[in-house]
Design a protein around this motif. Structure first.
Motif, PDB file in Angstrom:
ATOM      1  N   MET A   1      41.141  33.695  45.582  1.00 46.53           N
ATOM      2  CA  MET A   1      41.586  32.322  45.378  1.00 46.53           C
ATOM      3  C   MET A   1      40.738  31.360  46.205  1.00 46.53           C
ATOM      4  SD  MET A   1      44.244  32.577  43.279  1.00 46.53           S
ATOM      5  CE  MET A   1      44.887  34.109  42.605  1.00 46.53           C
ATOM      6  N   THR A   2      40.522  30.175  45.652  1.00 49.95           N
ATOM      7  CA  THR A   2      39.702  29.167  46.316  1.00 49.95           C
ATOM      8  C   THR A   2      40.552  28.375  47.299  1.00 49.95           C
ATOM      9  OG1 THR A   2      40.246  27.662  44.517  1.00 49.95           O
ATOM     10  CG2 THR A   2      38.207  28.903  44.301  1.00 49.95           C
ATOM     11  N   GLU A  40      48.528  33.599  38.889  1.00 46.87           N
ATOM     12  CA  GLU A  40      47.432  34.128  38.084  1.00 46.87           C
ATOM     13  C   GLU A  40      47.593  33.791  36.607  1.00 46.87           C
ATOM     14  OE1 GLU A  40      46.532  38.447  39.189  1.00 46.87           O
ATOM     15  OE2 GLU A  40      48.377  37.924  40.243  1.00 46.87           O
ATOM     16  N   SER A  91      41.341  33.816  34.239  1.00 49.11           N
ATOM     17  CA  SER A  91      41.359  33.665  35.696  1.00 49.11           C
ATOM     18  C   SER A  91      40.402  32.579  36.171  1.00 49.11           C
ATOM     19  CB  SER A  91      41.023  34.994  36.373  1.00 49.11           C
ATOM     20  OG  SER A  91      39.744  35.419  35.977  1.00 49.11           O
ATOM     21  N   SER A  92      39.501  32.105  35.300  1.00 50.15           N
ATOM     22  CA  SER A  92      38.639  30.968  35.677  1.00 50.15           C
ATOM     23  C   SER A  92      39.465  29.746  36.056  1.00 50.15           C
ATOM     24  CB  SER A  92      37.719  30.577  34.508  1.00 50.15           C
ATOM     25  OG  SER A  92      36.843  31.614  34.196  1.00 50.15           O
ATOM     26  N   ASN A  94      42.095  29.757  37.775  1.00 46.44           N
ATOM     27  CA  ASN A  94      42.415  29.926  39.191  1.00 46.44           C
ATOM     28  C   ASN A  94      41.171  29.834  40.065  1.00 46.44           C
ATOM     29  OD1 ASN A  94      44.426  32.287  37.778  1.00 46.44           O
ATOM     30  ND2 ASN A  94      45.378  30.718  39.031  1.00 46.44           N
ATOM     31  N   ASP A  95      40.091  30.450  39.603  1.00 44.52           N
ATOM     32  CA  ASP A  95      38.913  30.597  40.449  1.00 44.52           C
ATOM     33  C   ASP A  95      38.070  29.320  40.514  1.00 44.52           C
ATOM     34  OD1 ASP A  95      39.719  33.200  40.703  1.00 44.52           O
ATOM     35  OD2 ASP A  95      38.363  33.956  39.145  1.00 44.52           O
ATOM     36  N   ASP A  96      38.094  28.553  39.434  1.00 46.53           N
ATOM     37  CA  ASP A  96      37.206  27.395  39.325  1.00 46.53           C
ATOM     38  C   ASP A  96      37.903  26.333  38.479  1.00 46.53           C
ATOM     39  OD1 ASP A  96      34.980  25.763  39.375  1.00 46.53           O
ATOM     40  OD2 ASP A  96      33.778  26.997  38.010  1.00 46.53           O
TER      41      ASP A  96
END
Lengths: 130, 354
Positions: A1-2, A40, A91-92, A94-96
């Motif tokens: 996670m960011t 997620e 999941s992008s 969440n990630d970005d």
């Protein structure tokens, strides 16, 4: 996670959706706070290209391992593109959340609607108050 | 239920330190996931090995003269078919043949058994058993004082030195120098064990297991793992609205071997046939089914998720007999939008077939 971030070049809706405006084309997504709360992301179900969106109306659903969230359009307009690359790569979101995790592109009816949305500083204060 | 009344397992502090998100579950404060997230935990169990704290599950000790006969009259499966050192999946049924709970019965030497029951049903199970076991049979709640870990995944025996056990068998053993009851059981569809350990040594065991390379996994992954292999969950797929036959659990009801609580009702239902039943399905359209969604033509989704192993929506539903065969098309109402699914054979996930 960011880590939490709220870029300055975006405008924010209180339903935790963001807008990046380029002329009369806007990109929508959800904020870091929204993805962190939702968890997620496993499924993105947008409205179809060509759908007319009303400001504050819904434009689809994001589903996580723990909840379903309705997506709220920060501005009115017509959907011209949905992020097909998210299929299987949800999941992008969440990630970005401000990059690869964008959700739809919209030709907006009135670019000046963006002025009624929060800027990054106001949104940060709003999130801090929750 | 307020947070102040939630019970904590002996591993609560470990979960906090590992960054778990703790949620109320059946009266307990339990980890739903750790920092890595549900999907990573799910994959760890399918591909390597994961460890779950299942200390919240109820553990009842039943012993004394007449214990076997009393349990044979209350439990659906035939305890006469297992020897000491073996365990059996079984049901506690009411007179209508509907599960009060599903559980695993462990048989020790003599008239001595351990029943491992669902946390959310332990109070009902206790009351039902207490009223019916009869004098001379001692019922004791061993839930507090002990912890239980499920260690599951294909690499479990490479990572941890465990006694050789056939499926559904158990033994006492020392693992990492800690005395345990080790059972070859689980709820994930993977090889593995469930172990019972004294509460005082639970933290040490957890630390040793994690240090051996096993990934902590929470209730979220436990749910997606069990649903992929179509193990029913009490409160979702099992409950007092459906009989054991409807739930597809006729195979744990020894209807032709003995009489037991609920057996008359099940025999009558088997005779009549034509009942709604629990089926597994996979979505053939992009959508995630969830518990409570209606099925067109009658029926209801009881569990649903996005399958991390298969990458599609999967679930289980009670549907009329006419649409219960594999290949039948179901139309599920996903928040007002119809989405098609296909009834499939259980389990939905098989190793190597994904």
């Amino acid at each position: 996670m960011t880590d939490p971030s709220y870029p300055d070049d975006l405008r924010y809706h209180e339903a935790h959706d963001w807008v990046r405006l380029d002329g009369d084309v806007a990109t929508f997504g959800i904020t870091w706070y929204a993805q962190d709360t939702l968890g997620e992301v496993v499924f993105f179900s947008p409205v179809a290209v060509g759908t007319k969106l009303d400001r504050d109306g819904d434009y689809g659903e994001l589903e996580s391992t723990k909840a379903v969230s309705t997506l709220v359009a920060p501005m009115s307009g017509e959907v011209i593109e949905v992020n097909e690359a998210l299929d299987g790569a949800e999941s992008s979101v969440n990630d970005d959340p401000y990059g690869a995790g964008w959700l739809v592109r919209v030709r907006v009816d009135d670019p000046s609607q963006a002025d009624e949305l929060m800027d990054a500083e106001a949104y940060q204060r709003f999130v801090d108050s929750l | 239920m307020s947070a102040g009344t939630l019970r904590r397992t002996p591993l609560y502090d470990r979960h906090r330190m590992a960054g778990a998100r703790l949620v109320p579950f059946a009266g307990w404060e339990m980890p739903v996931q750790y920092a890595g997230g549900v999907i990573a935990e799910h994959r760890a169990v399918r591909e390597r090995c994961g460890v779950f704290d299942v200390s919240h599950m109820g553990r009842f000790d039943v012993r004394g003269p007449g214990a076997l006969a009393a349990l044979q009259a209350l439990l659906s499966n035939d305890l006469g078919r297992i020897d000491a050192g073996a365990a059996q999946y079984t049901l506690l049924l009411d007179e209508r043949g509907c599960p009060i709970d599903d559980l695993i019965a462990y048989r020790f030497e003599g008239e001595h058994f351990m029943l491992v029951v669902n946390a959310g049903r332990a109070a009902q199970d206790w009351a039902w058993l207490h009223d019916r076991l009869g004098d001379g049979v001692a019922l004791r709640d061993d839930t507090a004082g002990w912890a239980m870990l499920a260690i599951q995944g294909p690499d479990v025996r490479d990572l941890i030195d465990l006694p050789e056990l056939a499926p559904f068998h158990f033994d006492r053993a020392e693992v990492f120098g800690i005395p345990l009851l080790v059972a070859a059981t689980g709820y994930t569809g993977e090889p593995g064990v469930e172990v019972v350990v004294e509460a005082a040594r639970a933290g040490e065991l957890w630390d040793r297991v994690v240090a051996a390379g096993v990934t902590p996994a929470g209730l979220g992954a436990r749910d997606t793992l069990r649903l992929e292999v179509c193990y029913p969950l009490y409160g979702n797929d099992l409950g007092e609205r459906w009989t054991a036959l409807q739930a597809g659990l006729g195979w744990v009801c020894a209807l032709d071997a003995k009489r037991f609580s609920g057996s008359d009702a099940l025999l009558a239902q088997r005779e009549r046939g034509g009942y709604d039943r629990l089926v597994a399905f996979r979505m053939t359209e992009r959508a995630i089914p969830r518990q409570g969604m209606p099925v067109a033509g009658g029926g209801e989704v009881t569990s649903g998720t996005m399958s991390p192993s298969l990458g599609i929506g999967i679930g289980m539903a009670y549907v009329p007999a006419a649409t219960a065969e594999p290949g039948s098309v179901l139309e599920i109402d996903v928040r007002g939008r119809p989405a098609r699914a296909e009834v499939a054979r259980k389990p939905l996930y098989r190793k190597g077939a994904a």
